[in-house]
Design an enzyme around this catalytic site. Structure first.
Site, PDB file in Angstrom:
ATOM      1  N   LYS A 144       0.806  -1.216   0.000  1.00 12.22           N
ATOM      2  CA  LYS A 144       0.000   0.000   0.000  1.00 12.22           C
ATOM      3  C   LYS A 144       0.842   1.271   0.000  1.00 12.22           C
ATOM      4  CE  LYS A 144      -3.913  -0.474   0.196  1.00 12.22           C
ATOM      5  NZ  LYS A 144      -5.019  -0.843  -0.735  1.00 12.22           N
TER       6      LYS A 144
HETATM    7  C1  LIG Z   1      -2.695  -7.036   3.996  1.00 15.62           C
HETATM    8  C2  LIG Z   1      -3.236  -6.604   2.682  1.00 15.62           C
HETATM    9  N1  LIG Z   1      -3.222  -7.447   1.664  1.00 15.62           N
HETATM   10  C3  LIG Z   1      -3.706  -7.116   0.444  1.00 15.62           C
HETATM   11  C4  LIG Z   1      -4.290  -5.912   0.213  1.00 15.62           C
HETATM   12  C5  LIG Z   1      -4.914  -5.640  -1.155  1.00 15.62           C
HETATM   13  O1  LIG Z   1      -4.461  -4.564  -1.806  1.00 15.62           O
HETATM   14  P1  LIG Z   1      -5.431  -3.716  -2.728  1.00 15.62           P
HETATM   15  O2  LIG Z   1      -6.171  -2.796  -1.848  1.00 15.62           O
HETATM   16  O3  LIG Z   1      -4.493  -3.022  -3.671  1.00 15.62           O
HETATM   17  O4  LIG Z   1      -6.354  -4.654  -3.427  1.00 15.62           O
HETATM   18  C6  LIG Z   1      -4.346  -5.016   1.260  1.00 15.62           C
HETATM   19  C7  LIG Z   1      -5.009  -3.764   1.051  1.00 15.62           C
HETATM   20  O5  LIG Z   1      -5.234  -3.041   1.982  1.00 15.62           O
HETATM   21  C8  LIG Z   1      -3.780  -5.358   2.506  1.00 15.62           C
HETATM   22  O6  LIG Z   1      -3.794  -4.535   3.551  1.00 15.62           O
END
Ligand SMILES: Cc1ncc(COP(=O)(O)O)c(C=O)c1O
Length: 459
Positions: free
Chosen positions: A44
């Site tokens: 992020k």
């Molecule tokens: C631990 C974790 N994994 C995966 C994601 C997924 O990312 P995206 O928001 O780009 O789909 C997030 C998003 O907040 C996250 O905090």
């Protein structure tokens, strides 16, 4: 002098690392995109800095502004880190299902944190999204970064994550696997990679493992979402459709249970030495499935979303895992594959042409008391045990010069490679050893002592 202007310069350009012990030769190569190595500890960071720069360029924030966001933690950490550098104030709302570590880390960056109830519909006035919007409306000089509808989110990954993956795989990627939170990562990187693959005349798949209980699986399959249920994995899955998710670049969404996600995250630490969170366990569980389906010679890239340090009190705590029902006896013991990887070495076979004398001699030299006999023209495997040699000699049914077949017996105590180790315990009730079969081939022989040594090392 060689230095970076500030910590934000370290965001991105994360490496790909090959998976070794959790895969076998029949599977595609899995390359792990190490997003947990970003300075804020997650994928992020990329969109957080891009959303801030976008807002600055559009004149939406002035120096000293307050950034407000509803987050599962990681977007907040990326924004808070950048805010510390640029001198912005931060207020975050976060559902109470998220880990204490994340909440404490947000505060450590100087952010104000409002913990909200998890069990509320997203449009409920007390939900983390609605409270954040209200705080932004009621706070002078505040800006709601709105990660679920801010197109700077997927753009960050279209401009950085996608190009890095294409470049580092020399365009040889066959499948990208990653979870969906806002969908920014997979939609942005996916769009870029699909465009490049089309230019190169290659077929590239985008596959998204998703927590059971999230609505994305139903939505992707064009179904009215069944009632979302609360799942424990953090950061991915959702209970409402978002603006930053582009299903048109995604080829499949696959439900994964919390238990499989957490067990896989724990295995990554123990078998690959990589410390990541539960949502990465979800993604890697899916990547292992895909790698088996695609087979050797193909390349799968999986996004490792965040670092494990924010889940010490959760999936890396055995008591928590037991209390949540994710850790049964079989998990605590591990799997046959883990034991064989721990034990190392190779299976010692007897050749059908060997005499009982020759086999007995090798058994005593190696300190073992049985051997599988190599298959003869695809016939079923046999086993030669020292006790059967002894009985056959004493009974006179065989002589020392006879071939092994004379005293060999049918295979007993067979177990699969991915079976939980608890299965072997039952085999030992009637056998001295367990014989590990994979793809019809004997790939291991396990004795009681092997299990004792493995559990001792594991504990
Ligand atoms: C631990 C974790 N994994 C995966 C994601 C997924 O990312 P995206 O928001 O780009 O789909 C997030 C998003 O907040 C996250 O905090």
């Amino acid at each position: 002098m060689k230095y970076h202007e500030n910590v934000l310069d370290l965001i991105g350009r994360t490496p790909l690392v090959k998976m070794n012990r959790m895969v076998d030769a029949n599977m595609a190569t899995i390359l792990m995109k190490m997003e947990q190595l970003n300075p804020g500890g997650s994928v992020k960071d990329r969109m957080a800095i891009h959303m801030i720069r976008g807002a600055e360029q559009k004149g939406l924030i002035k120096p000293g502004a307050t950034l407000v966001e509803s987050t599962s933690g990681n977007t907040g950490l990326g924004l808070a880190m950048a805010a510390s550098v640029f001198g912005y104030r931060c207020v975050f709302t976060i559902p109470d299902k998220m880990s204490k570590e994340k909440i404490d880390m947000l505060k450590a960056f100087g952010a104000e944190v409002v913990v909200t109830r998890t069990d509320l519909q997203h449009d409920h006035p007390e939900s983390y999204v609605e409270i954040a919007k209200r705080i932004a409306r009621e706070t002078p000089n505040a800006f709601y970064t709105d990660q679920y509808y801010n197109m700077d989110n997927p753009e960050a990954h279209y401009l950085t994550t996608g190009p890095e993956i294409w470049e580092d795989t020399d365009g040889k990627i066959d499948c990208l696997v990653g979870g969906i939170g806002t969908g920014g990562t997979i939609s942005g990187a996916g769009k870029f990679l699909k465009e490049k693959a089309a230019e190169a005349g290659r077929d590239l798949k985008i596959i998204c493992p998703d927590p059971k209980g999230s609505i994305y699986y139903d939505l992707f399959n064009g179904r009215e979402p069944s009632d979302p249920s609360i799942y424990t994995v953090e950061g991915i899955g959702h209970d409402f459709m978002v603006g930053t998710l582009d299903f048109s670049v995604i080829d499949d969404v696959r439900p994964v249970s919390d238990r499989d996600s957490f067990i896989t995250a724990r295995r990554l630490a123990r078998e690959e030495g990589i410390f990541v969170g539960g949502s990465t366990g979800t993604a890697v569980f899916g990547a292992l499935q895909v790698a088996r389906e695609l087979g050797s010679g193909k390349v799968v890239v999986v996004i490792l979303a965040d670092a494990g340090d924010r889940y010490i009190s959760k999936c890396f705590d055995d008591e928590w895992m037991k209390d949540m029902g994710f850790l049964g006896l079989e998990d605590r013991l591990g799997t046959v594959r883990e034991l064989l990887q721990f034990k190392g070495g190779h299976v010692v076979f007897a050749s059908p042409d060997e005499t009982l004398a020759e086999v007995a001699k090798r058994m005593s030299e190696l300190g073992i008391s049985q051997m599988p006999v190599e298959q003869i023209d695809g016939h079923a495997y046999k086993m030669i045990h020292e006790v059967d040699i002894l009985h056959s000699l004493i009974s006179g049914s065989c002589t020392y010069e006879d071939k092994v077949a004379c005293a060999a017996t049918d295979l007993q105590g067979q177990v699969g490679l991915d079976a939980p180790l608890s299965t072997v315990q039952n085999i030992f009730d009637g056998n001295n050893i367990a014989v590990v079969i994979d793809d019809g081939k004997i790939v291991g022989v396990i004795s009681k002592l092997d299990v004792v040594e493995f559990l001792a090392a594991r504990s």
